[in-house]
Scaffold this motif. Structure first.
Motif, PDB file in Angstrom:
ATOM      1  N   GLN A  14       8.671  -3.534 -20.671  1.00 26.11           N
ATOM      2  CA  GLN A  14       7.667  -4.387 -20.087  1.00 26.11           C
ATOM      3  C   GLN A  14       7.131  -3.777 -18.912  1.00 26.11           C
ATOM      4  O   GLN A  14       7.859  -3.199 -17.787  1.00 26.11           O
ATOM      5  CB  GLN A  14       8.649  -5.684 -19.530  1.00 26.11           C
ATOM      6  N   VAL A  15       5.800  -3.836 -18.645  1.00 27.24           N
ATOM      7  CA  VAL A  15       5.200  -3.285 -17.394  1.00 27.24           C
ATOM      8  C   VAL A  15       5.398  -4.096 -16.281  1.00 27.24           C
ATOM      9  O   VAL A  15       5.434  -5.161 -16.597  1.00 27.24           O
ATOM     10  CB  VAL A  15       3.603  -3.435 -17.515  1.00 27.24           C
ATOM     11  N   SER A  16       5.635  -3.628 -15.122  1.00 27.35           N
ATOM     12  CA  SER A  16       6.042  -4.291 -14.061  1.00 27.35           C
ATOM     13  C   SER A  16       5.024  -5.347 -13.632  1.00 27.35           C
ATOM     14  O   SER A  16       3.882  -4.641 -13.370  1.00 27.35           O
ATOM     15  CB  SER A  16       6.509  -3.574 -12.927  1.00 27.35           C
ATOM     16  N   VAL A  17       5.523  -6.465 -13.449  1.00 28.65           N
ATOM     17  CA  VAL A  17       4.450  -7.521 -12.967  1.00 28.65           C
ATOM     18  C   VAL A  17       4.605  -8.136 -11.616  1.00 28.65           C
ATOM     19  O   VAL A  17       4.067  -8.553 -10.907  1.00 28.65           O
ATOM     20  CB  VAL A  17       4.310  -8.813 -13.873  1.00 28.65           C
ATOM     21  N   LEU A  18       5.796  -7.323 -10.968  1.00 30.29           N
ATOM     22  CA  LEU A  18       6.120  -7.853  -9.733  1.00 30.29           C
ATOM     23  C   LEU A  18       5.968  -6.496  -8.834  1.00 30.29           C
ATOM     24  O   LEU A  18       6.583  -5.378  -9.236  1.00 30.29           O
ATOM     25  CB  LEU A  18       7.419  -8.431  -9.294  1.00 30.29           C
ATOM     26  N   HIS A  19       6.055  -6.467  -7.404  1.00 29.51           N
ATOM     27  CA  HIS A  19       6.074  -5.516  -6.726  1.00 29.51           C
ATOM     28  C   HIS A  19       6.869  -6.067  -5.230  1.00 29.51           C
ATOM     29  O   HIS A  19       6.623  -7.353  -5.222  1.00 29.51           O
ATOM     30  CB  HIS A  19       4.885  -4.638  -6.412  1.00 29.51           C
ATOM     31  N   LYS A  20       7.470  -4.991  -4.466  1.00 31.19           N
ATOM     32  CA  LYS A  20       8.005  -5.809  -3.364  1.00 31.19           C
ATOM     33  C   LYS A  20       7.102  -5.142  -2.008  1.00 31.19           C
ATOM     34  O   LYS A  20       6.515  -4.122  -2.055  1.00 31.19           O
ATOM     35  CB  LYS A  20       9.393  -5.102  -3.166  1.00 31.19           C
ATOM     36  N   PHE A  21       7.015  -6.269  -1.300  1.00 29.30           N
ATOM     37  CA  PHE A  21       6.212  -6.356  -0.137  1.00 29.30           C
ATOM     38  C   PHE A  21       7.083  -6.732   1.055  1.00 29.30           C
ATOM     39  O   PHE A  21       7.434  -7.858   1.141  1.00 29.30           O
ATOM     40  CB  PHE A  21       4.819  -6.763  -0.187  1.00 29.30           C
ATOM     41  N   ARG A  22       7.452  -5.711   1.915  1.00 27.40           N
ATOM     42  CA  ARG A  22       8.145  -6.225   3.056  1.00 27.40           C
ATOM     43  C   ARG A  22       9.444  -6.919   2.646  1.00 27.40           C
ATOM     44  O   ARG A  22       9.903  -8.141   3.018  1.00 27.40           O
ATOM     45  CB  ARG A  22       7.488  -7.190   4.244  1.00 27.40           C
ATOM     46  N   GLY A  23       9.893  -6.472   1.407  1.00 29.00           N
ATOM     47  CA  GLY A  23      11.247  -6.959   1.022  1.00 29.00           C
ATOM     48  C   GLY A  23      11.222  -8.177   0.246  1.00 29.00           C
ATOM     49  O   GLY A  23      12.169  -8.507  -0.316  1.00 29.00           O
ATOM     50  N   ILE A  24      10.078  -8.849   0.010  1.00 34.70           N
ATOM     51  CA  ILE A  24       9.798  -9.894  -0.730  1.00 34.70           C
ATOM     52  C   ILE A  24       9.011  -9.560  -2.099  1.00 34.70           C
ATOM     53  O   ILE A  24       7.963  -8.671  -1.893  1.00 34.70           O
ATOM     54  CB  ILE A  24       8.898 -11.081   0.125  1.00 34.70           C
ATOM     55  N   LEU A  25       9.426 -10.300  -3.296  1.00 37.36           N
ATOM     56  CA  LEU A  25       8.717 -10.060  -4.587  1.00 37.36           C
ATOM     57  C   LEU A  25       7.296 -10.539  -4.499  1.00 37.36           C
ATOM     58  O   LEU A  25       7.242 -11.827  -4.175  1.00 37.36           O
ATOM     59  CB  LEU A  25       9.386 -10.299  -5.714  1.00 37.36           C
ATOM     60  N   PHE A  26       6.364  -9.894  -4.877  1.00 40.97           N
ATOM     61  CA  PHE A  26       4.977 -10.649  -5.114  1.00 40.97           C
ATOM     62  C   PHE A  26       4.472 -10.117  -6.571  1.00 40.97           C
ATOM     63  O   PHE A  26       5.031  -9.158  -7.125  1.00 40.97           O
ATOM     64  CB  PHE A  26       3.985  -9.749  -4.042  1.00 40.97           C
ATOM     65  N   SER A  27       3.573 -10.766  -6.822  1.00 35.42           N
ATOM     66  CA  SER A  27       2.822 -10.533  -8.178  1.00 35.42           C
ATOM     67  C   SER A  27       2.113  -9.271  -7.907  1.00 35.42           C
ATOM     68  O   SER A  27       1.473  -9.145  -6.805  1.00 35.42           O
ATOM     69  CB  SER A  27       2.011 -11.661  -8.547  1.00 35.42           C
ATOM     70  N   THR A  28       1.826  -8.388  -8.808  1.00 37.31           N
ATOM     71  CA  THR A  28       0.928  -7.303  -8.746  1.00 37.31           C
ATOM     72  C   THR A  28      -0.587  -7.723  -8.497  1.00 37.31           C
ATOM     73  O   THR A  28      -1.642  -7.050  -8.194  1.00 37.31           O
ATOM     74  CB  THR A  28       1.082  -6.283  -9.876  1.00 37.31           C
ATOM     75  N   VAL A  29      -0.925  -8.851  -8.892  1.00 40.32           N
ATOM     76  CA  VAL A  29      -2.139  -9.399  -8.739  1.00 40.32           C
ATOM     77  C   VAL A  29      -2.428  -9.631  -7.111  1.00 40.32           C
ATOM     78  O   VAL A  29      -3.832  -9.533  -6.678  1.00 40.32           O
ATOM     79  CB  VAL A  29      -2.569 -10.641  -9.465  1.00 40.32           C
ATOM     80  N   SER A  30      -1.166  -9.668  -6.280  1.00 43.30           N
ATOM     81  CA  SER A  30      -1.668  -9.577  -5.060  1.00 43.30           C
ATOM     82  C   SER A  30      -1.290  -8.005  -4.557  1.00 43.30           C
ATOM     83  O   SER A  30      -0.312  -7.839  -4.336  1.00 43.30           O
ATOM     84  CB  SER A  30      -0.401 -10.500  -4.283  1.00 43.30           C
ATOM     85  N   SER A  31      -2.437  -7.453  -4.274  1.00 45.94           N
ATOM     86  CA  SER A  31      -2.258  -5.953  -3.900  1.00 45.94           C
ATOM     87  C   SER A  31      -1.779  -5.698  -2.573  1.00 45.94           C
ATOM     88  O   SER A  31      -1.837  -6.393  -1.733  1.00 45.94           O
ATOM     89  CB  SER A  31      -3.731  -5.387  -4.080  1.00 45.94           C
ATOM     90  N   GLU A  32      -0.895  -4.693  -2.643  1.00 45.97           N
ATOM     91  CA  GLU A  32      -0.361  -4.070  -1.463  1.00 45.97           C
ATOM     92  C   GLU A  32      -1.444  -4.054  -0.212  1.00 45.97           C
ATOM     93  O   GLU A  32      -1.212  -4.334   0.726  1.00 45.97           O
ATOM     94  CB  GLU A  32       0.483  -2.769  -1.477  1.00 45.97           C
ATOM     95  N   GLU A  33      -2.485  -3.654  -0.583  1.00 46.23           N
ATOM     96  CA  GLU A  33      -3.556  -3.302   0.269  1.00 46.23           C
ATOM     97  C   GLU A  33      -3.945  -4.420   1.017  1.00 46.23           C
ATOM     98  O   GLU A  33      -4.162  -4.765   2.199  1.00 46.23           O
ATOM     99  CB  GLU A  33      -4.788  -2.684  -0.404  1.00 46.23           C
ATOM    100  N   LEU A  34      -4.162  -5.503   0.094  1.00 49.34           N
ATOM    101  CA  LEU A  34      -4.544  -6.793   0.635  1.00 49.34           C
ATOM    102  C   LEU A  34      -3.534  -7.508   1.584  1.00 49.34           C
ATOM    103  O   LEU A  34      -4.002  -7.910   2.634  1.00 49.34           O
ATOM    104  CB  LEU A  34      -4.912  -7.941  -0.610  1.00 49.34           C
ATOM    105  N   LEU A  35      -2.189  -7.380   1.143  1.00 47.36           N
ATOM    106  CA  LEU A  35      -1.219  -8.171   1.986  1.00 47.36           C
ATOM    107  C   LEU A  35      -1.068  -7.171   3.305  1.00 47.36           C
ATOM    108  O   LEU A  35      -0.724  -7.983   4.463  1.00 47.36           O
ATOM    109  CB  LEU A  35       0.370  -7.898   1.301  1.00 47.36           C
ATOM    110  N   ASN A  36      -1.254  -6.067   3.265  1.00 45.84           N
ATOM    111  CA  ASN A  36      -1.085  -5.272   4.398  1.00 45.84           C
ATOM    112  C   ASN A  36      -2.384  -5.523   5.434  1.00 45.84           C
ATOM    113  O   ASN A  36      -2.232  -5.508   6.401  1.00 45.84           O
ATOM    114  CB  ASN A  36      -1.392  -3.618   4.032  1.00 45.84           C
TER     115      ASN A  36
END
Ligand code: A3P
Length: 280
Positions: A1-23
Protein backbone atom coordinates in the motif's frame (compact mmCIF):
# COMPACT_ATOMS: atom_id res chain seq x y z
CA UNK A 1 0.00 0.00 0.00
CA UNK A 2 1.25 3.45 -0.90
CA UNK A 3 1.80 5.45 2.24
CA UNK A 4 -1.11 7.79 2.85
CA UNK A 5 0.32 9.26 6.03
CA UNK A 6 3.52 11.10 6.84
CA UNK A 7 4.99 12.44 10.03
CA UNK A 8 5.37 16.12 10.73
CA UNK A 9 6.94 17.14 14.04
CA UNK A 10 6.24 13.70 15.40
CA UNK A 11 2.55 13.68 14.44
CA UNK A 12 0.92 11.67 11.66
CA UNK A 13 -0.74 13.66 8.89
CA UNK A 14 -2.42 12.65 5.68
CA UNK A 15 -0.23 13.17 2.62
CA UNK A 16 -2.92 15.56 1.35
CA UNK A 17 -1.52 17.94 3.95
CA UNK A 18 1.82 18.68 2.35
CA UNK A 19 4.89 19.13 4.49
CA UNK A 20 5.55 22.39 2.72
CA UNK A 21 2.15 23.75 3.70
CA UNK A 22 2.49 22.57 7.30
CA UNK A 23 5.86 24.28 7.47
CA UNK A 24 4.47 27.51 6.05
CA UNK A 25 1.43 27.87 8.31
CA UNK A 26 3.09 30.54 10.42
CA UNK A 27 3.24 32.81 7.40
CA UNK A 28 -0.53 32.59 6.88
CA UNK A 29 -2.18 35.97 6.59
CA UNK A 30 -4.45 35.81 9.61
CA UNK A 31 -7.29 38.33 9.94
CA UNK A 32 -8.53 39.54 13.28
CA UNK A 33 -12.10 38.48 12.54
CA UNK A 34 -11.17 34.95 11.45
CA UNK A 35 -12.91 32.18 13.35
CA UNK A 36 -11.17 28.83 13.71
CA UNK A 37 -13.24 25.70 14.07
CA UNK A 38 -10.95 23.22 15.74
CA UNK A 39 -11.33 19.57 16.72
CA UNK A 40 -9.69 16.21 16.91
CA UNK A 41 -11.09 14.19 13.94
CA UNK A 42 -14.55 12.66 14.44
CA UNK A 43 -15.64 14.98 17.22
CA UNK A 44 -18.56 16.54 15.35
CA UNK A 45 -16.82 19.12 13.18
CA UNK A 46 -19.20 18.80 10.22
CA UNK A 47 -22.15 19.26 12.54
CA UNK A 48 -20.87 22.50 14.08
CA UNK A 49 -19.81 23.78 10.66
CA UNK A 50 -23.35 23.21 9.36
CA UNK A 51 -24.81 24.95 12.40
CA UNK A 52 -22.65 28.04 11.91
CA UNK A 53 -23.49 28.15 8.20
CA UNK A 54 -27.18 28.06 9.02
CA UNK A 55 -27.19 30.94 11.51
CA UNK A 56 -29.08 33.75 9.76
CA UNK A 57 -27.03 36.91 9.17
CA UNK A 58 -23.81 35.21 10.19
CA UNK A 59 -22.12 36.74 7.11
CA UNK A 60 -19.38 34.18 7.04
CA UNK A 61 -17.70 31.93 4.51
CA UNK A 62 -16.80 28.46 5.57
CA UNK A 63 -13.44 27.60 4.00
CA UNK A 64 -11.75 24.24 3.61
CA UNK A 65 -9.22 23.22 6.30
CA UNK A 66 -6.10 25.33 6.60
CA UNK A 67 -3.90 22.22 6.51
CA UNK A 68 -5.50 20.72 3.40
CA UNK A 69 -3.46 20.72 0.22
CA UNK A 70 -0.21 22.35 -0.79
CA UNK A 71 1.28 25.75 -0.28
CA UNK A 72 -1.20 27.39 -2.69
CA UNK A 73 -3.74 27.04 0.11
CA UNK A 74 -2.44 30.18 1.78
CA UNK A 75 -3.12 32.19 -1.38
CA UNK A 76 -6.52 30.62 -1.89
CA UNK A 77 -7.67 31.63 1.56
CA UNK A 78 -6.89 35.27 0.74
CA UNK A 79 -9.65 35.35 -1.83
CA UNK A 80 -12.54 35.39 0.61
CA UNK A 81 -13.89 38.79 1.41
CA UNK A 82 -16.41 37.77 4.07
CA UNK A 83 -15.47 36.73 7.57
CA UNK A 84 -13.76 33.36 7.30
CA UNK A 85 -14.61 30.32 9.37
CA UNK A 86 -11.61 28.05 8.96
CA UNK A 87 -11.82 24.42 10.06
CA UNK A 88 -8.76 22.53 11.25
CA UNK A 89 -7.73 19.45 13.20
CA UNK A 90 -4.43 20.98 14.34
CA UNK A 91 -3.33 20.86 17.95
CA UNK A 92 -2.75 24.18 19.72
CA UNK A 93 1.01 24.17 19.17
CA UNK A 94 0.71 23.74 15.41
CA UNK A 95 -1.84 26.51 14.91
CA UNK A 96 -0.36 29.54 13.10
CA UNK A 97 1.28 31.79 15.67
CA UNK A 98 -0.57 34.87 14.38
CA UNK A 99 -3.91 33.30 15.29
CA UNK A 100 -2.71 33.38 18.88
CA UNK A 101 -1.23 36.86 18.64
CA UNK A 102 -4.36 38.34 17.07
CA UNK A 103 -6.55 36.44 19.51
CA UNK A 104 -8.85 35.15 16.79
CA UNK A 105 -12.01 33.46 17.95
CA UNK A 106 -11.65 29.72 18.24
CA UNK A 107 -14.36 27.12 18.75
CA UNK A 108 -12.96 23.82 19.99
CA UNK A 109 -15.28 20.82 19.85
CA UNK A 110 -14.55 17.84 22.02
CA UNK A 111 -16.23 14.42 22.23
CA UNK A 112 -16.02 11.42 24.52
CA UNK A 113 -12.77 9.71 23.44
CA UNK A 114 -14.23 6.20 23.35
CA UNK A 115 -16.89 7.27 20.85
CA UNK A 116 -14.29 9.28 18.98
CA UNK A 117 -12.07 6.20 18.72
CA UNK A 118 -14.92 4.06 17.39
CA UNK A 119 -15.85 6.74 14.88
CA UNK A 120 -12.23 7.10 13.74
CA UNK A 121 -11.97 3.32 13.40
CA UNK A 122 -14.83 3.37 10.89
CA UNK A 123 -13.28 6.32 9.10
CA UNK A 124 -10.05 4.33 8.76
CA UNK A 125 -12.01 1.47 7.26
CA UNK A 126 -14.13 3.47 4.85
CA UNK A 127 -11.86 6.32 3.85
CA UNK A 128 -9.37 5.62 1.03
CA UNK A 129 -7.23 8.50 2.30
CA UNK A 130 -6.44 6.56 5.47
CA UNK A 131 -4.40 3.36 5.95
CA UNK A 132 -6.03 -0.06 6.16
CA UNK A 133 -6.69 -1.46 9.60
CA UNK A 134 -7.53 -5.10 10.08
CA UNK A 135 -9.39 -5.16 13.35
CA UNK A 136 -10.86 -2.93 16.03
CA UNK A 137 -8.31 -4.30 18.52
CA UNK A 138 -5.41 -3.35 16.26
CA UNK A 139 -6.85 0.09 15.68
CA UNK A 140 -7.46 0.74 19.36
CA UNK A 141 -3.83 -0.02 20.10
CA UNK A 142 -2.72 2.58 17.55
CA UNK A 143 -5.23 5.08 18.95
CA UNK A 144 -3.96 4.66 22.50
CA UNK A 145 -0.36 5.10 21.34
CA UNK A 146 -1.27 8.21 19.37
CA UNK A 147 -0.07 6.48 16.20
CA UNK A 148 -3.11 7.69 14.27
CA UNK A 149 -3.71 10.69 12.08
CA UNK A 150 -3.42 13.95 14.08
CA UNK A 151 -1.73 12.07 16.92
CA UNK A 152 -2.92 11.28 20.41
CA UNK A 153 -6.46 12.35 21.38
CA UNK A 154 -5.17 12.97 24.89
CA UNK A 155 -2.36 15.28 23.82
CA UNK A 156 -4.64 17.11 21.41
CA UNK A 157 -7.28 17.83 24.03
CA UNK A 158 -4.68 18.75 26.65
CA UNK A 159 -3.00 21.19 24.26
CA UNK A 160 -6.33 23.02 23.93
CA UNK A 161 -7.40 22.61 27.51
CA UNK A 162 -4.45 24.72 28.64
CA UNK A 163 -6.18 27.64 26.95
CA UNK A 164 -9.73 26.93 28.01
CA UNK A 165 -10.00 30.16 29.98
CA UNK A 166 -8.76 32.38 27.18
CA UNK A 167 -11.57 34.78 26.26
CA UNK A 168 -11.24 34.00 22.56
CA UNK A 169 -11.77 30.26 23.00
CA UNK A 170 -15.15 28.54 23.28
CA UNK A 171 -15.28 24.85 24.09
CA UNK A 172 -18.30 22.88 22.90
CA UNK A 173 -19.02 19.28 23.86
CA UNK A 174 -20.57 16.94 21.31
CA UNK A 175 -22.63 15.28 24.04
CA UNK A 176 -23.91 18.63 25.32
CA UNK A 177 -24.92 19.61 21.79
CA UNK A 178 -26.88 16.35 21.56
CA UNK A 179 -28.52 16.82 24.94
CA UNK A 180 -29.36 20.50 24.83
CA UNK A 181 -29.02 21.77 21.29
CA UNK A 182 -30.52 25.16 21.94
CA UNK A 183 -28.16 25.90 24.84
CA UNK A 184 -25.04 25.07 22.83
CA UNK A 185 -26.29 26.92 19.78
CA UNK A 186 -26.93 30.05 21.86
CA UNK A 187 -23.39 29.78 23.23
CA UNK A 188 -21.98 29.60 19.72
CA UNK A 189 -24.10 32.48 18.40
CA UNK A 190 -23.33 34.72 21.37
CA UNK A 191 -19.64 33.93 21.02
CA UNK A 192 -19.80 35.03 17.38
CA UNK A 193 -21.77 38.13 18.31
CA UNK A 194 -24.99 37.09 16.56
CA UNK A 195 -28.54 36.97 17.94
CA UNK A 196 -30.78 34.01 17.22
CA UNK A 197 -34.44 33.78 18.18
CA UNK A 198 -36.37 30.65 19.10
CA UNK A 199 -37.92 30.06 15.73
CA UNK A 200 -34.50 30.36 14.12
CA UNK A 201 -33.10 27.89 16.63
CA UNK A 202 -35.82 25.36 15.77
CA UNK A 203 -35.13 25.74 12.10
CA UNK A 204 -31.38 25.28 12.57
CA UNK A 205 -31.99 22.25 14.80
CA UNK A 206 -34.03 20.66 12.06
CA UNK A 207 -31.66 21.52 9.22
CA UNK A 208 -28.64 20.22 11.09
CA UNK A 209 -30.22 17.08 12.49
CA UNK A 210 -28.28 13.91 11.82
CA UNK A 211 -30.93 12.46 9.51
CA UNK A 212 -31.25 15.62 7.48
CA UNK A 213 -27.49 16.00 7.07
CA UNK A 214 -27.09 12.33 6.20
CA UNK A 215 -29.87 12.44 3.62
CA UNK A 216 -28.39 15.52 2.01
CA UNK A 217 -24.91 14.01 1.89
CA UNK A 218 -26.21 11.17 -0.28
CA UNK A 219 -27.44 13.67 -2.84
CA UNK A 220 -24.28 15.80 -2.82
CA UNK A 221 -21.29 15.38 -5.06
CA UNK A 222 -17.85 15.69 -3.52
CA UNK A 223 -16.89 19.32 -3.55
CA UNK A 224 -13.33 20.26 -2.71
CA UNK A 225 -14.44 23.73 -1.69
CA UNK A 226 -16.94 22.35 0.75
CA UNK A 227 -14.52 20.16 2.64
CA UNK A 228 -14.62 20.38 6.41
CA UNK A 229 -12.16 17.61 7.25
CA UNK A 230 -8.79 17.44 5.53
CA UNK A 231 -9.18 13.67 5.36
CA UNK A 232 -12.07 13.59 2.90
CA UNK A 233 -14.22 15.69 0.62
CA UNK A 234 -16.73 12.85 0.38
CA UNK A 235 -19.46 13.68 2.87
CA UNK A 236 -20.99 10.26 2.49
CA UNK A 237 -18.16 8.95 4.69
CA UNK A 238 -19.02 11.27 7.55
CA UNK A 239 -22.55 10.49 8.72
CA UNK A 240 -22.38 7.06 10.29
CA UNK A 241 -24.50 6.80 13.43
CA UNK A 242 -24.36 10.13 15.19
CA UNK A 243 -25.09 8.87 18.69
CA UNK A 244 -23.56 9.04 22.16
CA UNK A 245 -22.26 5.82 23.71
CA UNK A 246 -21.78 3.58 20.67
CA UNK A 247 -18.40 2.61 22.15
CA UNK A 248 -20.16 0.05 24.31
CA UNK A 249 -20.70 -2.09 21.23
CA UNK A 250 -16.97 -2.27 20.52
CA UNK A 251 -14.93 -2.23 23.73
CA UNK A 252 -14.36 -5.51 25.57
CA UNK A 253 -14.19 -5.14 29.34
CA UNK A 254 -10.42 -5.51 29.17
CA UNK A 255 -10.15 -2.82 26.49
CA UNK A 256 -12.31 -0.54 28.60
CA UNK A 257 -10.05 -1.09 31.60
CA UNK A 258 -6.88 -0.36 29.66
CA UNK A 259 -8.48 2.72 28.13
CA UNK A 260 -9.74 4.01 31.47
CA UNK A 261 -6.34 3.52 33.08
CA UNK A 262 -4.65 5.60 30.43
CA UNK A 263 -7.45 8.18 30.57
CA UNK A 264 -7.07 8.52 34.33
CA UNK A 265 -3.32 8.88 34.08
CA UNK A 266 -3.21 11.30 31.15
CA UNK A 267 -6.21 13.38 32.18
CA UNK A 268 -5.68 13.50 35.93
CA UNK A 269 -5.48 17.30 35.99
CA UNK A 270 -8.03 17.84 33.26
CA UNK A 271 -11.21 19.74 33.94
CA UNK A 272 -12.54 18.87 30.49
CA UNK A 273 -12.18 15.20 31.36
CA UNK A 274 -14.37 15.71 34.43
CA UNK A 275 -17.03 17.35 32.28
CA UNK A 276 -16.80 14.55 29.72
CA UNK A 277 -17.25 11.96 32.43
CA UNK A 278 -20.32 13.76 33.69
CA UNK A 279 -22.10 14.19 30.40
CA UNK A 280 -21.29 10.96 28.59
P1 A3P B 1 -20.11 8.61 14.27
O1 A3P B 1 -19.06 7.98 13.43
O2 A3P B 1 -20.04 8.18 15.69
O3 A3P B 1 -21.48 8.45 13.71
P2 A3P B 1 -16.48 14.90 12.25
O4 A3P B 1 -17.51 15.79 11.63
O5 A3P B 1 -15.59 15.63 13.20
O6 A3P B 1 -15.75 14.13 11.20
O7 A3P B 1 -17.26 13.86 13.17
C1 A3P B 1 -18.06 12.87 12.59
C2 A3P B 1 -18.95 12.28 13.65
O8 A3P B 1 -20.00 13.21 13.95
C3 A3P B 1 -19.65 11.01 13.16
O9 A3P B 1 -19.83 10.19 14.31
C4 A3P B 1 -20.93 11.58 12.62
O10 A3P B 1 -21.98 10.66 12.47
C5 A3P B 1 -21.26 12.62 13.69
N1 A3P B 1 -22.20 13.61 13.20
C6 A3P B 1 -22.15 14.31 12.05
N2 A3P B 1 -23.23 15.11 11.91
C7 A3P B 1 -23.98 14.92 13.01
C8 A3P B 1 -25.23 15.45 13.45
N3 A3P B 1 -25.91 16.33 12.72
N4 A3P B 1 -25.72 15.02 14.64
C9 A3P B 1 -25.04 14.12 15.38
N5 A3P B 1 -23.86 13.58 15.01
C10 A3P B 1 -23.33 13.97 13.84
Amino acid sequence: QVSVLHKFRGILFSTVSSEELLNALDSFDVREDDVFLVSYPKSGTHWIAEIIENIPNARITLTSPIELGDISKLEELKMYSKRRVIPTHLSYDLLPVKVKQKKCKIIYIVRNPKDTAVSLFHYYRDNPNLPCVETWAAFLELFLKGEVVYGSWFDHVLSWEEHRNDKNILIIFYEELKKDFSKSLKKIATFLGINVNDSEINKIAWKTSFSEMKNNSVKENSDLNHTICALTSDRKLVFRKGVVGDWINYFTSKQKRVFDELFTEKMKHSELARVLEEIS
